[in-house]
Design an enzyme around this catalytic site. Structure first.
Site, mmCIF file in Angstrom:
data_model
loop_
_atom_site.group_PDB
_atom_site.id
_atom_site.type_symbol
_atom_site.label_atom_id
_atom_site.label_comp_id
_atom_site.label_asym_id
_atom_site.label_seq_id
_atom_site.Cartn_x
_atom_site.Cartn_y
_atom_site.Cartn_z
ATOM 1 N N SER A 265 0.746 -9.708 -0.170
ATOM 2 C CA SER A 265 0.420 -8.133 -0.149
ATOM 3 C C SER A 265 0.696 -7.561 1.095
ATOM 4 O O SER A 265 0.850 -6.442 1.210
ATOM 5 C CB SER A 265 -1.013 -7.974 -0.454
ATOM 6 O OG SER A 265 -1.844 -8.651 0.308
ATOM 7 N N LYS B 130 0.786 -1.233 0.045
ATOM 8 C CA LYS B 130 -0.060 -0.060 0.045
ATOM 9 C C LYS B 130 0.738 1.201 -0.150
ATOM 10 O O LYS B 130 0.337 2.194 -0.304
ATOM 11 C CB LYS B 130 -0.973 0.101 1.191
ATOM 12 C CG LYS B 130 -2.122 -1.042 1.001
ATOM 13 C CD LYS B 130 -3.112 -0.326 0.261
ATOM 14 C CE LYS B 130 -4.554 -1.209 0.121
ATOM 15 N NZ LYS B 130 -5.681 -0.681 -0.399
#
Length: 503
Positions: free
Chosen positions: A305, A51
């Site tokens: 992720s 992110k």
């Protein structure tokens, strides 16, 4: 206005704060699945998540005036850390609205990077709506976690690195999907430069907004979402991310929480890293896709992720990982309440590793056993059930029974007033095959077992609670049995917890 995502991704500013992460071969799971499986290690970013890329690229495009007013975002945790770090680097204020269900590890990480945390709502969508109100009230600039071209472009740099590190053929890249920012950026880049590579999204079956939206051709709002993979707990996908996924994504696949837990274990066994549930989502989908389509000899990439795992969730992950991998069968078996029937049951289990055993005397006719058994494949569970039934022991497979897995394993027991002359002992069994049979073979056949509880916790010895009905006058022989057994033991018949709940 048409956006040139290829150019935006190539020119994205991410490396002021982000790292180029490795693409690691997962040797163990590659061998098991007969494919070369590669893991893109976004869990190794400074904030332990991809992110950071999108958050920083967006803020790098903001004007000096906008930065002076400060920024605000809504996030379940990982995007929040990216914004907080980017804001700290830019010297501006960052307000982060997070769902109240966000794990404390993510909240603490945001605060440690200078972010002002506001908790609101139970999902990302709830937090997002509250953030919009604060944005208007305080004249802050909103940094969207996924539905923004600059954020999407930042996430797309993940795909650039994958192709740099693996220029050879790739069958498919698997991306976790929440709001869609990562898969939109990855797909836009891949289809522009290597269109033959499939881009496949993975969602949790109780947070499947993108799958439903693509099926129906319009964005679908979910009434509620599961929170185990909290980073992907999104009720409504982005407008721009949905458009890009419609155009570029080849397929979507759904997995459950057990499959995610199994994937967390797979990554740990290959890398010694512990991913958060969302971080293992892509690998869980990759495994399911391989099994559904019979792929062999292909190069497959899963994007890890994030690794912002709450320590408190590890217990659940360990419990469910074997079931998610179909390596543990959970059975309910009924045996006659007669001497020797328990031993007969254990002999039928054979050399299989018993992972859990729960039993409590109920009546003079039959007993119900809750047992976990290690298996090599799902079909072995069916064969074991058939084998038990052929020998007159009715068995029910509870491996996919949520009540059984979540609750009943902790509730087998209760008072047994008919268990006369019961003595309760706590043992430490050596954690090796044959330890239980040695115990059963050593005791007299007319000493009835009225209680048995065991769960494999990964130690070098098993902690076992056993109740046995020993008639008066046989105490000396029973004491001799305990001493000859050679297992450490403690008498618990006077334990107040036993007296309250079991005696």
């Amino acid at each position: 206005m048409k956006i040139d995502y290829l150019q935006k991704i190539k020119s994205a500013r991410v490396y002021d704060v982000a790292s180029k992460t490795p693409l690691d071969l997962l040797s163990n799971i590659s061998g098991r699945f007969n494919n070369q499986i590669l893991l893109k290690r976004e869990d190794m970013q400074p904030v332990f998540s991809f992110k950071l890329r999108g958050a920083y690229n967006k803020m790098a495009q903001l004007s000096t005036e906008a930065l002076a007013h400060g920024v605000i975002t809504a996030s379940a945790g990982n995007h929040a850390q990216g914004v907080a770090l980017a804001a700290k680097n830019a010297g501006c204020r960052a307000v982060i609205v997070m769902p109240v269900t966000t794990p404390s590890i993510k909240i603490d990480a945001v605060r440690s990077r200078g972010g002002e945390v506001v908790l609101a709502g139970e999902s990302y969508t709830d937090a997002y709506n509250h953030a919009l109100k604060l944005m208007e009230e305080q004249q802050l600039t909103f940094v969207h976690p996924f539905d923004d071209p600059d954020v999407i472009a930042g996430q797309g740099t993940v795909a650039v690195e994958i192709l740099q590190d693996h220029p050879e053929p790739i069958e498919a890249i698997f991306c976790p999907v929440g709001g869609g920012g990562l898969i939109a950026g990855v797909a836009a880049y891949i289809k522009a430069v290597r269109p033959e590579i499939k881009v496949i999204g993975v969602e949790v079956n109780d947070a499947n907004a993108m799958t439903l939206s693509l099926q129906q051709g319009a964005r679908v709002t979910l009434d509620q979402v599961g929170l185990f993979a909290d980073g992907k707990a999104v009720k409504l996908v982005g407008e721009e991310t949905f458009r890009l996924c419609q155009q570029y994504v080849d397929d979507m696949i759904l997995v459950d929480n057990d499959a995610i837990c199994a994937a967390i274990k797979d990554v740990f066994e290959d890398t010694r890293a512990i991913l958060e549930p969302t971080g293992a989502l892509a690998l869980a989908g990759l495994k399911a896709y391989v099994q559904q389509n019979g792929l062999q000899g292909k190069n497959l990439v899963a994007i890890a992720s994030g690794a912002n795992m709450s320590f408190d969730r590890l217990r659940f992950v360990v419990e469910r990982s074997e079931i998610g991998e179909k390596r543990e069968a959970v059975l309910a078996v009924t045996i006659p309440e007669t001497p020797g029937s328990f031993k007969k049951f254990c002999r039928l289990i054979g050399n299989r590793n018993i992972t859990e055993f729960n039993y409590r005397y109920a009546d003079a006719h039959e007993a119900h056993i809750y047992v976990g058994v290690a298996v090599h494949e799902p079909a072995e569970s069916n064969r074991l059930v058939e084998q038990l039934q052929q020998h007159g022991l009715p068995a029910l497979d509870l491996s996919d029974n949520e009540v059984g897995k979540l609750h009943l394993r902790y509730m087998v027991g209760g008072h047994a007033p008919q268990a006369e002359h019961e003595q309760v002992f706590r043992f430490e069994f050596p954690e090796r095959p044959g330890a239980l049979m040695n115990f059963l073979d050593s005791m007299r056949h007319d000493w009835n077992i009225s209680l048995f509880h065991y769960r494999n916790h990964g130690a070098d010895f098993g902690r076992v609670l056993v109740g046995m009905q020993v008639p008066p006058g046989e105490e000396e022989e029973f004491t001799q049995f305990l001493q000859n057994l050679g297992y450490p033991y403690w008498r618990e018949s006077d334990n107040p917890a036993y007296q309250l709940f079991l005696g």
